[in-house]
Design an enzyme around this catalytic site. Structure first.
Site, PDB file in Angstrom:
ATOM      1  CB  THR A 230      -3.579  -3.088   8.625  1.00 13.79           C
ATOM      2  OG1 THR A 230      -3.539  -2.088   7.620  1.00 13.79           O
ATOM      3  CG2 THR A 230      -4.967  -3.720   8.655  1.00 13.79           C
ATOM      4  NE  ARG A 258      -5.889   1.567  -1.455  1.00  8.71           N
ATOM      5  CZ  ARG A 258      -5.565   0.764  -0.446  1.00  8.71           C
ATOM      6  NH1 ARG A 258      -5.841   1.109   0.791  1.00  8.71           N
ATOM      7  NH2 ARG A 258      -4.971  -0.384  -0.676  1.00  8.71           N
ATOM      8  N   GLY A 282      -2.160  -6.364   4.169  1.00 13.08           N
ATOM      9  CA  GLY A 282      -1.231  -6.435   3.042  1.00 13.08           C
ATOM     10  C   GLY A 282      -1.667  -5.483   1.949  1.00 13.08           C
TER      11      GLY A 282
HETATM   12  N1  ASP Z   1      -4.610  -3.828   3.581  1.00 12.98           N
HETATM   13  C1  ASP Z   1      -4.470  -2.443   3.896  1.00 12.98           C
HETATM   14  C2  ASP Z   1      -4.910  -1.643   2.718  1.00 12.98           C
HETATM   15  O1  ASP Z   1      -4.579  -1.987   1.599  1.00 12.98           O
HETATM   16  C3  ASP Z   1      -3.087  -2.042   4.271  1.00 12.98           C
HETATM   17  C4  ASP Z   1      -2.354  -2.985   5.194  1.00 12.98           C
HETATM   18  O2  ASP Z   1      -2.870  -4.000   5.577  1.00 12.98           O
HETATM   19  O3  ASP Z   1      -1.214  -2.686   5.568  1.00 12.98           O
HETATM   20  O4  ASP Z   1      -5.543  -0.641   2.905  1.00 12.98           O
END
Ligand code: ASP
Length: 363
Positions: A230, A258, A282
């Site tokens: 991300t 989702r 995260g």
């Molecule tokens: N926070 C993002 C999500 O849950 C994924 C990530 O940051 O790696 O979609």
């Protein structure tokens, strides 16, 4: 006689209260961990910090070539954003410029290079926020928008809304002349292989007759190694305005529809000139439940906490205790920056107080 005895007791108690107890309790105090405060250039006061996702990134797990590719790209991106600020562009411009470069690069889980959903699609989310007036734009569930961050900004600036999703958001993108691409554009072999791997792991787990997972139990598809990449950016421009933005493909094998924290204002992204700008990465479900980005801002607002202390409290205590993982980058109006994560690593870069780019990956 009785008076003297009483006086002695009182004196004794006073000595104990003022001398013995404080000395005793000073002796027991754990030393406070030192917080090193990162600072942006001060003259002019402009700041730029980015992340390229948090996750299981152990030293030695990346090949030297791949590590170099990340370091080069992060340097390019942080330099591009900073240059925009030096040229007098706004913090919103710098954030958008930087995130677009990362969305176009398959190294990151955003735009081209996004992870796959359980039904084999790429579903993109993004958001941006302006700390000057708390205006914000967010988009989710996109399949054809090449640069979701640009659409998020259009929602903020050209619609009366904060958040638009799916077909409606893409219809709006078309009306705004924002570039749409065929779904195939987002395909990358490595993300496809990751999906197949996760599916296999899940099948193997199911065979073992595992009980139905609650949110506290981690199904294979949502384990930390199944997502990272991300992207996010936080900027402070020379007009004193803070902006923050985040863009993602979400988590490998996520269910249809989702939506994670990235497009949720206050969870994955937040900006307020009075406090700070934050971009997170995260395990999204936890970031939403805890309102991570807004919580950091609130700790600064209500408890006058310095930025790094506020970020550490939310990530290392609240997120950690809840069972989530990930990290944040943040910046306040003085150009103080914070980086905090409880995962193995986080791709990140910032411009230091001497105007030099600094890139870091591991703990
Ligand atoms: N926070 C993002 C999500 O849950 C994924 C990530 O940051 O790696 O979609």
């Amino acid at each position: 006689m009785r008076m003297r005895c009483f006086r002695d007791i009182v004196v004794g108690l006073l000595i104990a209260a003022f001398v013995v107890f404080p000395i005793g309790s000073f002796g027991q105090k754990a030393p406070k961990p030192e917080i090193i405060q990162l600072q942006s250039p001060q003259n002019p006061r402009i700041g730029f910090i980015i992340h390229g996702g948090a996750g299981v990134i152990r030293k030695g797990s990346l090949s030297p070539e791949r590590e170099k590719a990340y370091r080069d790209k992060l340097t390019e991106v942080v330099t591009a954003g900073y240059k925009a600020l030096q040229d007098g562009k706004s913090s919103l411009d710098a954030v958008e410029i930087a995130i677009r470069i990362m969305e176009d690069d398959p190294l990151f889980n955003a735009g081209k290079g996004a992870v796959f959903t359980a039904d084999g699609k790429n579903e993109l989310d993004a958001s941006i926020m302006n700390g000057k007036d708390l205006s914000a734009g967010a988009v989710a569930g996109l399949h054809h928008v090449k640069n979701p961050i640009t659409l998020a900004r259009a929602v903020m600036e050209k619609s009366p809304h904060v958040m638009m999703v799916g077909d409606g958001a893409e219809k709006f993108a078309k009306e705004q002349g924002i570039e749409l691409v065929d779904e195939k554009y987002f395909f990358t072999q490595s993300r496809w292989d990751a999906l197949q791997r996760v599916k296999k792991e899940e099948e193997a787990k199911k065979k073992k007759d595992a009980p139905k997972p609650s949110y506290a139990e981690v199904p294979a598809s949502r384990e930390p190694q199944n997502r990272f990449g991300t992207v996010g950016a936080v900027a402070l421009d020379k007009y004193g305005n803070i902006a923050a933005g985040t863009s993602t493909g979400g988590m490998t094998n996520k269910m249809y529809g989702r939506v994670g924290d990235t497009p949720i204002i206050g969870a994955g992204t937040y900006a307020n000139n009075a406090t700070c700008g934050v971009s997170g990465t995260g395990w999204g479900e936890y970031f939403i439940r805890l309102g991570v980005a807004r919580d950091i801002s609130s700790l600064m607002e209500y408890r006058a906490m310095p930025i790094q202390a506020a970020a550490n409290l939310v990530i290392h205590t609240k997120l950690q205790n809840a069972g989530g993982d990930g990290g944040v980058i943040a910046m306040d109006k003085f150009g103080n920056m914070a980086i905090s994560f409880n995962s193995e690593g986080m791709y990140r870069a910032y411009i230091d107080k001497d105007g030099k780019p600094v890139v870091e990956i591991y703990k």
